[in-house]
Scaffold this motif. Structure first.
Motif, PDB file in Angstrom:
ATOM      1  N   THR A 145       0.832  -1.192   0.000  1.00 29.20           N
ATOM      2  CA  THR A 145       0.000   0.000   0.000  1.00 29.20           C
ATOM      3  C   THR A 145       0.874   1.252   0.000  1.00 29.20           C
ATOM      4  N   GLN A 146       0.231   2.409  -0.071  1.00 30.47           N
ATOM      5  CA  GLN A 146       0.985   3.659  -0.035  1.00 30.47           C
ATOM      6  C   GLN A 146       1.713   3.817   1.293  1.00 30.47           C
ATOM      7  N   HIS A 150       5.660   4.128   1.666  1.00 29.72           N
ATOM      8  CA  HIS A 150       6.196   5.306   2.360  1.00 29.72           C
ATOM      9  C   HIS A 150       7.187   4.888   3.437  1.00 29.72           C
ATOM     10  N   GLU A 163       5.606  13.023  -1.772  1.00 29.59           N
ATOM     11  CA  GLU A 163       4.392  12.358  -2.273  1.00 29.59           C
ATOM     12  C   GLU A 163       4.678  10.887  -2.509  1.00 29.59           C
ATOM     13  N   VAL A 164       3.688  10.043  -2.214  1.00 28.73           N
ATOM     14  CA  VAL A 164       3.784   8.603  -2.465  1.00 28.73           C
ATOM     15  C   VAL A 164       2.486   8.160  -3.123  1.00 28.73           C
ATOM     16  N   ARG A 165       2.602   7.466  -4.243  1.00 31.22           N
ATOM     17  CA  ARG A 165       1.421   6.943  -4.943  1.00 31.22           C
ATOM     18  C   ARG A 165       1.669   5.500  -5.351  1.00 31.22           C
ATOM     19  N   VAL A 166       0.649   4.674  -5.216  1.00 35.36           N
ATOM     20  CA  VAL A 166       0.701   3.276  -5.642  1.00 35.36           C
ATOM     21  C   VAL A 166      -0.441   3.029  -6.623  1.00 35.36           C
ATOM     22  N   GLY A 173       4.470   2.065  -8.582  1.00 31.30           N
ATOM     23  CA  GLY A 173       4.091   3.287  -7.887  1.00 31.30           C
ATOM     24  C   GLY A 173       5.149   4.351  -8.090  1.00 31.30           C
TER      25      GLY A 173
END
Length: 292
Positions: A145-146, A150, A163-166, A173
């Motif tokens: 997951t994000q 992270h 910023e963190v995106r998956v 991601g």
């Protein structure tokens, strides 16, 4: 008979099954992260449509590094596909792997590798352009997951994460850092590390951050089992229990009031008042429990 393509003391390998979003710079970053002796990388593009043909060529300064890249990176994930690696060859039986399968001749490809060698190191390349501040992270396990991503990059200590995106279900991601140097360090230290039982693949994101873009760093993530995370979960459970208890008590009071209507006004009012007082006491106890 297969003939290895070898120009200007460089050795070229064929890379197939490339994702449409893989650019020259992304291909170079992937192979140069594996070996510093990677000197160039080119994706073959359709001049009419502007789209990738799904394969490209990577050059190395010595034959041993090229062979090692073929052995170790064949079947690895780049983007959302597993790539195929082999020697770039010419011959009757080399099929898709031969340079002559494209409209470019061997001389054209050689010119791309030699005449544009300096262009690779100019400001357009992500590794030399300070506007590139995003790490592309591939080969992610399904359960990542994000928050997990992270914590993984925060533990690397490369710099301030903004910023963190998956992309759920797609296996990749992005992690954005405050500056270019931190991003480069994160790619170097994070590539190949195990996350969720799989080695992650780190390379440069294919889009630069627009000039003038500013954003605040994310707060440090709370690790599983950390007191902050446990306190938050306990607080959320207390709120949920309080709301549930209050709703049930009010419904019970309403039900008793309706049932007592046939017992006369005085009896009905007395029963309702007593029930309402109990509900108020219950709510007060729940609030005290929650804040405690």
């Amino acid at each position: 008979m297969l003939i290895l393509i070898h120009f200007t003391d460089h050795f070229h390998i064929f890379v197939g099954d490339l994702s449409p979003e893989v650019t020259d710079s992304a291909l170079f970053a992937f192979f140069s992260a594996y070996s510093p002796n990677c000197s160039d990388a080119r994706v073959m593009w359709d001049q009419k449509t502007g789209r990738s043909r799904g394969y490209g060529f990577v050059s190395f300064r010595n034959q041993q590094d090229a062979q090692s890249a073929i052995n170790d990176l064949n079947g690895q994930w780049l983007g959302n596909r597993q790539i195929r690696c082999n020697w770039a060859t010419k011959g009757a039986n080399s099929g898709e792997d031969q340079l002559t399968s494209d409209s470019k001749s061997i001389a054209d490809v050689n010119n791309n590798f030699t005449e544009n060698a300096k262009q690779k190191s100019n400001e357009d390349a992500p590794e030399n352009n300070p506007l590139y501040r995003t790490v592309y992270v591939g080969n992610l396990a399904h359960e990542v997951t994000q928050d997990v991503l992270h914590r993984f990059f925060h533990a690397l200590g490369a710099g301030a994460i903004e910023e963190v995106r998956v992309q759920h279900g797609k296996g990749f991601g992005f992690v954005k850092y405050s500056n270019h140097a931190e991003t480069a360090l994160a790619i170097q230290t994070g590539n190949g590390r195990i996350l969720g039982g799989k080695p992650v693949k780190c390379s440069w994101g294919n889009k630069p951050t627009p000039p003038g873009t500013t954003s605040a760093p994310l707060p440090p993530p709370a690790a599983p089992g950390h007191p902050a995370a446990a306190d938050l979960m306990a607080y959320q459970r207390a709120i949920a229990m309080s709301k549930m208890a209050s709703t049930q008590a009010l419904m019970q009071a309403q039900h008793l009031r309706q049932a007592a209507m046939g017992m006369g006004v005085g009896a009905s009012q007395a029963m309702y008042d007593g029930t309402f007082q109990n509900v108020g006491a219950s709510q007060q106890q729940q609030q005290q429990l929650m804040y405690y």
